[in-house]
Structure formats: C-alpha cells, structure tokens
Scaffold this active site. Sequence first.
Site, PDB file in Angstrom:
ATOM      1  N   ARG A   1       7.570 -12.925  22.333  1.00 38.11           N
ATOM      2  CA  ARG A   1       7.947 -11.610  21.938  1.00 38.11           C
ATOM      3  C   ARG A   1       7.952 -11.486  20.451  1.00 38.11           C
ATOM      4  NH1 ARG A   1      14.137 -10.639  24.400  1.00 38.11           N
ATOM      5  NH2 ARG A   1      14.656 -12.363  23.194  1.00 38.11           N
TER       6      ARG A   1
ATOM      7  N   ARG B   1      12.337 -14.155  16.730  1.00 36.90           N
ATOM      8  CA  ARG B   1      13.650 -14.736  16.653  1.00 36.90           C
ATOM      9  C   ARG B   1      13.673 -16.353  16.658  1.00 36.90           C
ATOM     10  NH1 ARG B   1      17.303 -11.981  21.109  1.00 36.90           N
ATOM     11  NH2 ARG B   1      17.746 -14.209  21.340  1.00 36.90           N
TER      12      ARG B   1
ATOM     13  N   ARG C   1      19.238 -21.714  26.180  1.00 37.15           N
ATOM     14  CA  ARG C   1      19.859 -20.494  26.387  1.00 37.15           C
ATOM     15  C   ARG C   1      20.071 -20.288  28.158  1.00 37.15           C
ATOM     16  NH1 ARG C   1      15.732 -17.345  23.089  1.00 37.15           N
ATOM     17  NH2 ARG C   1      16.518 -15.340  23.948  1.00 37.15           N
TER      18      ARG C   1
ATOM     19  N   ARG D   1      30.086 -13.509  27.751  1.00 37.17           N
ATOM     20  CA  ARG D   1      29.231 -14.425  28.229  1.00 37.17           C
ATOM     21  C   ARG D   1      30.221 -15.722  29.061  1.00 37.17           C
ATOM     22  NH1 ARG D   1      24.708 -13.076  24.846  1.00 37.17           N
ATOM     23  NH2 ARG D   1      22.985 -14.246  25.288  1.00 37.17           N
TER      24      ARG D   1
ATOM     25  N   LYS E   1      18.050  -6.545  29.019  1.00 35.93           N
ATOM     26  CA  LYS E   1      19.384  -5.753  28.772  1.00 35.93           C
ATOM     27  C   LYS E   1      19.274  -4.996  27.560  1.00 35.93           C
ATOM     28  CE  LYS E   1      21.646  -9.825  28.083  1.00 35.93           C
ATOM     29  NZ  LYS E   1      20.698 -10.991  28.579  1.00 35.93           N
TER      30      LYS E   1
HETATM   31  P1  ADP Z   1      19.592 -13.382  24.782  1.00 36.16           P
HETATM   32  O1  ADP Z   1      18.341 -12.494  24.520  1.00 36.16           O
HETATM   33  O2  ADP Z   1      19.435 -14.819  24.618  1.00 36.16           O
HETATM   34  O3  ADP Z   1      20.350 -12.710  25.769  1.00 36.16           O
HETATM   35  P2  ADP Z   1      21.434 -12.310  22.479  1.00 36.16           P
HETATM   36  O4  ADP Z   1      20.702 -11.632  21.423  1.00 36.16           O
HETATM   37  O5  ADP Z   1      22.271 -11.697  23.429  1.00 36.16           O
HETATM   38  O6  ADP Z   1      20.309 -13.112  23.282  1.00 36.16           O
HETATM   39  O7  ADP Z   1      22.258 -13.613  21.636  1.00 36.16           O
HETATM   40  C1  ADP Z   1      21.473 -14.484  21.107  1.00 36.16           C
HETATM   41  C2  ADP Z   1      22.370 -15.765  20.738  1.00 36.16           C
HETATM   42  O8  ADP Z   1      23.732 -15.156  20.130  1.00 36.16           O
HETATM   43  C3  ADP Z   1      22.934 -16.438  21.870  1.00 36.16           C
HETATM   44  O9  ADP Z   1      21.880 -17.545  22.287  1.00 36.16           O
HETATM   45  C4  ADP Z   1      24.295 -17.021  21.379  1.00 36.16           C
HETATM   46  O10 ADP Z   1      24.093 -18.211  20.596  1.00 36.16           O
HETATM   47  C5  ADP Z   1      24.706 -16.013  20.369  1.00 36.16           C
HETATM   48  N1  ADP Z   1      25.814 -14.961  21.266  1.00 36.16           N
HETATM   49  C6  ADP Z   1      25.349 -13.706  21.579  1.00 36.16           C
HETATM   50  N2  ADP Z   1      26.490 -13.292  22.192  1.00 36.16           N
HETATM   51  C7  ADP Z   1      27.245 -14.232  22.300  1.00 36.16           C
HETATM   52  C8  ADP Z   1      28.485 -14.440  23.145  1.00 36.16           C
HETATM   53  N3  ADP Z   1      29.220 -13.133  23.924  1.00 36.16           N
HETATM   54  N4  ADP Z   1      29.125 -15.444  23.423  1.00 36.16           N
HETATM   55  C9  ADP Z   1      28.848 -16.430  22.685  1.00 36.16           C
HETATM   56  N5  ADP Z   1      27.587 -16.644  21.918  1.00 36.16           N
HETATM   57  C10 ADP Z   1      26.794 -15.333  22.013  1.00 36.16           C
END
Ligand code: ADP
Length: 217
Positions: free
Chosen positions: A127, A161, A172, A88, A14
């Site tokens: 990564r 990360r 996740r 989400r 994404k």
């Molecule tokens: P990923 O690569 O897992 O898609 P993101 O960078 O989008 O990761 O998000 C990393 C973390 O930030 C998630 O695992 C969660 O803890 C938190 N997070 C991000 N966006 C949301 C959301 N919309 N609702 C709840 N938690 C979120």
Amino acid sequence: MTNIILLGPPGAGKGTQAKRLVDGRHMVQLSTGDMLREAKTSGSEMGRKVADVMARGELVTDEIVIGLIREKLTGEAGGGFIFDGFPRTLAQADALAVLMDGLGQKLDAVIEMQVDDAALVSRITGRYTCGGCGAVYHDSTKPTKVADTCDACGSTSMQRRADDTEDALRTRLMEYYKKTSPLMGYYYAKGALRSVDGLAAMDDVAGAIAKVLDSAE
Ligand code: ADP
Ligand code: ZN
C-alpha cells in the site's frame, strides 16, 4: 445526524469507506491514526513520544488517544461523526460513551468490517498513499498509471507508512485480536453491532454501509 464507529482489523478498509462518507454525506472522519501521524509529522513532543510505538505496530496509551478525540468532539459535527480506528480498547469505548453523553450525542451504529487475515497481509504490504491528496494505491492491485505520480492530483510524493511492513503488521493484528476484538462483544451486547463483508467490492461495501446508516437515521 448519525454517529458511527467503523470497527475492523488493520487493512479492513475503514479509512477508504470513511472518506466516502465524508464526501457523500458530509460526515466528519475522526481517525486517531491520522491524528497521531499528523502529530508525528509536526514534530510535537507527543508525536515524538508515539512514533516508535506506532512503527512497531503497538497501541499508544488510552490517555493520549482519548485526549485527541475529546478535543475533536467539540468541533464541527457535520452530518455526524465517523470514528475510524477508535475506540480500540474497552477503556476507550467506555470513555467515548461518557464523552458522547456529555455532548448529548449518541452512537447510532457500530459497523464491523469483516475480512480474513490473508487478505489483510496482501492489502497492507504494498500500500502507498499520495502525499498531496491522500489517494490510496497498491503495488499489484491498483498502481498509479505513471510510476510514482498520483492519478488524481499529479503529485509525485508517494508515501509508505512506517508500520506497513510484515513485522509491524503481525504486531498490529495481534494487538487487534487481544485488545480491540472484544469490542465486538461489547457493542453486540448494547445492540449496536452491524456487520458488513469487507472483502466485497469497494462500491458494495459502501452500499452495505449506506444501508446501515439509512436504517439508523
Ligand atoms: P490501521 O491501518 O492499523 O487500522 P491506524 O491508522 O488506525 O491503523 O493506526 C495506526 C497506529 O496508530 C496503530 O497501530 C497504533 O499504534 C496507533 N493508534 C491509532 N489509533 C489508536 C487508538 N485508538 N488507540 C491506540 N493506538 C492507536
Ligand atoms: Zn494525489
């Protein structure tokens, strides 16, 4: 102006695709993950509150992320918003609909990036990102030419990360299947869902997304 959601499990690509849309179409990327990581780095109270939850791979509360999105939606919209990692949960999706309504804006498409779990695990554990410019690398599939030095900007601050470990990734993925995957049915019912093959080559994924955007305009 076109507003889209990129939907898909962690590691679906994404963020990578969102960055291409920012460069190519002057769209504005709204990544709640990036916003939360920035809050963490800045050492704000909210940042401290979410750090452990994020490191474990769990979702932070709807209230926090909806608040972050609400703030950004009043800013510059450019060629349209790309929601990346938001919504989400169904509650977040409902809140987004209300916020967009209030701005007289609409969602043009929800793009589901389809990938399988085996690919996600190898994409994510391995990564790393350049702290200088944000370029994304991978230990086995796309290492930097010179160890720990960014090909693009020369920075030597490579970052991993805290939640790109196997344990956190398992959490996740489970959070994704339990709380986020129901959004596919939700947006399908609204007639907004479009699917692309997230395992195709990066340029082909970008092409498929471009097609969706062009037909939504
Ligand atoms: P990923 O690569 O897992 O898609 P993101 O960078 O989008 O990761 O998000 C990393 C973390 O930030 C998630 O695992 C969660 O803890 C938190 N997070 C991000 N966006 C949301 C959301 N919309 N609702 C709840 N938690 C979120
Ligand atoms: Zn760099």
